[in-house]
Scaffold this active site. Structure first.
Site, PDB file in Angstrom:
ATOM      1  CE  LYS A 139      82.698  97.236  97.599  1.00 44.68           C
ATOM      2  NZ  LYS A 139      82.463  96.249  96.950  1.00 44.68           N
TER       3      LYS A 139
ATOM      4  CB  SER B 279      84.102  93.441  98.895  1.00 41.61           C
ATOM      5  OG  SER B 279      83.473  93.772  97.419  1.00 41.61           O
TER       6      SER B 279
ATOM      7  CB  SER C 228      80.967  92.296  96.718  1.00 42.30           C
ATOM      8  OG  SER C 228      82.022  91.225  96.849  1.00 42.30           O
TER       9      SER C 228
END
Length: 485
Positions: A73, A150, A174
């Protein structure tokens, strides 16, 4: 040989170990998938092909996922060889002087990291539409929808078959929000089960934790076994595990007491597809021999916790901005952060020191109340989300009122009323992809266990996967598959 996109990380690692395919060939296939679908998805950024090939040439560690392509990520998982934007123009191309503990453990597993995946600025949204990437990240099931946030880029990349698994992180859902939106499995472990160091001791007052987006429960189990445990000098340690995650998959828990919640934890109604999903899951669990009872954790002040969560996260966002600006020695420039982040920074300025500490105490009190509720149950079952995946733009960072963005009538907590609760409590929680709408959109089912009961939760998820497999479900964008040979 079976197509690349049809195998999970465990199966790909087995093919490498058997000599049927090489790490370099798998990297070629992953990059081909990036070229085939990323222009539509906008999920993979910061490509580091040369780094990945160098690591293959130098020799990969003999870990359990040796040779499997993997993505980090673009937020956290700090690594010397992989710069990051943290979802923001302010942090664009940031480099690190040392590897984080989570990355070092992933590398030791033999994974081949070749890039990063998109994230909203600072990780503070349930959609991935950061300006630094030049456009929104889209859901492989419906390009007009968000994959969530996210860890939205990671979810989109896994669902579309670019990689079988990817790194994510979860401070308010997330990992679980994008897993639900993209038809994947996502588990948030007990607080401090995975390492945070050395860059931070805790994220968002202990509410944030790393995790993974996967298509199979066993991939998550292997990744957790490889990464779990405190790093050097960690301020907290999760309760020790009685067994490993892979070992836990081999047994099915018997006669669990399961609380069924078909509304939000405040009693508000949610979308009919989410209700249908959780009732179908309850029926399945009863058929497995578990005991399902309708229940609502009414004594836990969920609304108060969410207000406290909002203040804590605003302060975390403001701290990251201030550090970046101070480190470079010049003021923040116009357009370097987006409106919702600007608003979060402004809101943080109104949060006094004693209010911040009060918020931490509110979050801890919420955890005590939820643990009290869980004394009567092994698992809390609910929808993962309040509705199916949102349209692109609904939670874009153009919105300039951070508090309304989070807590307003059409805000994040209405859209995602369940997941942040377990960041606050620190309990392990997972989403399983058991339901699809008539329009073909995934809707996840959420399961939470008592604090520290990670392996119980994972063993239940594995039992559900065996009873109701989901691996065959593939989004439209992944239908054109690339053969291994």
């Amino acid at each position: 040989m079976t197509e690349y996109e049809s195998l999970d990380a465990t199966a790909l690692a087995a093919r490498v170990a058997d000599g049927e395919v090489s790490p370099g060939e798998l990297l070629d296939l992953a990059l081909e998938r990036v070229g085939a679908v990323n222009s539509e998805l906008n999920a993979v950024v910061m490509l580091a092909e040369e780094v990945a090939r160098r690591k293959i040439t130098e020799g990969l560690p003999e870990g359990p996922l040796r040779g499997v392509p993997f993505l980090l990520k673009d937020l956290g998982a700090e690594a010397i060889d992989y710069p990051t934007n943290n979802g923001s123009r302010l942090f664009a191309n940031m480099r690190y002087a040392q590897d984080s503990a989570i990355y070092a453990r992933l590398e030791a597993m033999g994974l081949v990291v070749f890039g990063r995946t998109t994230s909203p600025e600072g990780g503070i949204g349930p959609a991935t539409e950061a300006a630094v990437y030049g456009g929104p990240t889209r859901n492989p099931w419906d390009l007009s929808r968000t994959p969530g946030g996210s860890s939205g880029g990671s979810a989109a990349a896994v669902a579309a078959g670019i990689v079988p698994a990817a790194h994510g992180s979860d401070g308010g859902g997330s990992v679980r929000i994008p897993a639900s939106n993209c038809g994947l499995f996502g588990l948030k472990a007990t607080r401090a089960r995975l390492p945070d160091g050395p860059y931070v001791g805790e994220g968002w007052a202990g509410m944030a934790i790393d995790g993974f987006l996967t298509r199979s429960v066993r991939d998550t189990a292997i990744l957790l076994d490889g990464c779990q445990g405190a790093d050097l000098g960690a301020p907290y340690r999760a309760p020790p595990l009685e067994e490993g995650f892979v070992e836990a998959m081999e047994r099915a828990p018997k006669g669990l007491r399961i609380a069924l919640c078909e509304t939000s934890f405040t009693g508000a109604t949610v979308h009919s597809d989410c209700v249908a999903a959780v009732h179908d899951a309850a029926k399945l669990l009863e058929e497995m021999g578990h005991h399902v009872t309708p229940a609502l954790p009414a004594d836990a002040d969920t609304a108060g916790m969410m207000r406290a969560w909002t203040d804590i996260v605003a302060c975390g966002a403001a701290l990251s901005v201030r550090r970046a600006v101070t480190a470079r020695g010049r003021p923040l420039e116009h357009g370097e952060i987006e409106p919702v982040m600007q608003s979060a920074v402004a809101h943080a300025a109104t949060v006094s020191g004693d209010r911040y500490l009060e918020c931490v105490n509110i979050v801890h009190a919420y955890g005590r109340a939820m643990e009290g509720f869980m004394c009567g149950y092994d698992i809390l079952l609910s929808p993962t989300m309040g509705e199916p995946p949102a349209k692109i733009g609904r939670f874009g960072h153009h919105r300039a009122d951070y508090v309304d963005y989070r807590t307003g009538p059409d805000g994040v907590f209405t859209y995602s009323p369940f997941t942040a609760a377990f960041n606050a409590t620190g309990q392990p929680a997972a989403t399983v992809p058991l339901h699809w709408t008539a329009e073909g959109l995934p809707v996840g089912v959420h399961l939470a266990a008592r604090f520290g009961a990670d392996t119980l939760l994972l063993s239940l998820c594995a039992e559900i996967e065996r009873a109701r497999p989901w691996f065959h479900r593939r989004p439209p964008i992944s239908k054109a598959q690339t053969p291994i040979s």
